[in-house]
Design an enzyme around this catalytic site. Structure first.
Site, mmCIF file in Angstrom:
data_model
loop_
_atom_site.group_PDB
_atom_site.id
_atom_site.type_symbol
_atom_site.label_atom_id
_atom_site.label_comp_id
_atom_site.label_asym_id
_atom_site.label_seq_id
_atom_site.Cartn_x
_atom_site.Cartn_y
_atom_site.Cartn_z
ATOM 1 N N VAL A 1 -13.125 25.432 -6.132
ATOM 2 C CA VAL A 1 -14.110 26.499 -5.868
ATOM 3 C C VAL A 1 -13.285 27.670 -5.346
ATOM 4 C CG1 VAL A 1 -16.332 27.033 -4.765
ATOM 5 C CG2 VAL A 1 -15.721 24.651 -5.220
ATOM 6 N N HIS A 2 -12.502 28.205 -6.264
ATOM 7 C CA HIS A 2 -11.391 29.121 -5.952
ATOM 8 C C HIS A 2 -11.730 30.162 -4.872
ATOM 9 C CE1 HIS A 2 -9.665 27.615 -9.749
ATOM 10 N NE2 HIS A 2 -10.814 27.902 -10.306
ATOM 11 N N ASP A 3 -12.762 30.966 -5.164
ATOM 12 C CA ASP A 3 -13.028 32.150 -4.335
ATOM 13 C C ASP A 3 -13.427 31.776 -2.913
ATOM 14 O OD1 ASP A 3 -14.624 33.877 -7.138
ATOM 15 O OD2 ASP A 3 -12.532 33.384 -6.709
#
Ligand code: RIB
Ligand code: CA
Length: 319
Positions: free
Chosen positions: A247-249
């Site tokens: 969930v990169h961001d």
């Protein structure tokens, strides 16, 4: 204790959505506004999705400023079919939360960024988690931005990992010239959270069940967004652990409240803007070969347990 002010620059997107909710609901953070940019989907959909997500978690008070609709130079955006399948499937055009009942701000994203930082009396952290088109344009209009931003925390790039090509990560690849401008600017403090870190903060279906059990608007939406990401990743870009997704961001926002979520090393970072095979690659000088002063704290590891605990703790609350 004063809350930490931040601006999120987003191309909302499922993981942008989790980052927005985390920033909007964590008690230690003060999300001043969101700016949108062409990336995962066309910018008007990014804007609509950002408004939807903020309204869904009870933060209609946070303004959304629409930004640039295309990269600085590259001619082929929206992205070529092959890649849009991945971005399209992981994000879709419209997120599955109710339509917003309000409009975007009348002021554009770049004007908002320039005027906010020109007139700021408080420190406002800048967190771009999308192609860097807005940021590069704001820098061009207002070079003093580098002195006014206390820290820029960028989701993007990859050293061992690419996701849109073997060489490059989507946010940097989406506007390589803009990224080159941003990394060449002399920000006071620059932190980069590349795929090398975000791929170590993997979230599972079991974590989604824990989120859903919290029974709040944010926890249900996060479970939906993350569960969808897991399904698509298992189908077309499997992680080291099946049934999980990055969930990169949201890792960038998590770092703001719990710095131990990531582990960084200081290196010089530049961006390839030529090269058929390597355009959009972040060239991270991990062995100090280039003779250039390191300017960036680069995350090469992340603590999934701390990250997931933060999501569960934050999303059990309502606004
Ligand atoms: O490569 C991951 C990045 O690209 C994330 O910011 C995701 O939202 C997409 O923009
Ligand atoms: Ca994004």
């Amino acid at each position: 204790m004063a809350r930490r002010k931040l601006i999120l620059d987003v191309d909302t997107g499922t993981d942008d959505a989790v980052a927005i909710m985390l920033a909007a609901l964590h008690p230690a953070l003060d999300l001043v506004g969101c700016t949108t940019v062409n990336g995962n989907v066309e910018v008007q959909y990014c804007t609509d999705n950002t408004l939807r997500v903020l309204d869904h978690v009870g933060r209609k008070d946070i303004p959304v400023y629409e930004g640039l609709a295309r990269p600085l130079v590259r001619p082929d955006f929206p992205i070529p079919r092959a890649v849009s399948d991945l971005a399209g499937q992981i994000h879709g055009r419209t997120l599955g939360v109710p339509a917003s009942t309000r409009r975007k701000a009348d002021v554009g994203a770049v004007e908002f960024l320039v005027e906010t930082y020109r007139n700021a009396t408080d420190e406002i952290t800048l967190v771009p988690v999308a192609p860097l088109t807005n940021i590069a344009t704001a820098l061009t209009l207002y070079p003093k931005l580098v002195d006014r931003v206390p820290e820029i925390v960028i989701m993007g790039g990859g050293h061992e990992i690419g996701n849109v090509t073997p060489s490059a990560e989507f946010n940097i690849w989406g506007d390589p010239e803009a990224a080159a401008v941003v990394f060449a600017a002399k920000f006071r403090k620059m932190t980069l959270v590349p795929l090398d870190a975000t791929h170590r903060a993997l979230v599972s279906y079991g974590d989604c069940e824990k989120l859903r059990a919290l029974g709040t608007p944010a926890s249900g939406a996060a479970a939906d967004f993350i569960g969808h990401r897991i399904h698509v990743h298992d189908e077309i870009q499997r992680m080291a652990i099946a049934g999980t997704t990055p969930v990169h961001d949201a890792v960038c926002v998590g770092y703001l409240v719990d710095p131990k979520i990531i582990t960084t090393r200081r290196h010089h970072v530049a961006v390839e803007t030529g090269g058929t095979l390597t355009v959009g690659r972040t060239v991270i000088d991990t062995h100090f070969r280039g003779g250039q002063e390191p300017q960036c704290d680069v995350a090469f590891d992340a603590d999934a347990g701390r990250f997931i605990a933060l999501l569960l703790e934050t999303f059990k609350k309502r606004a």
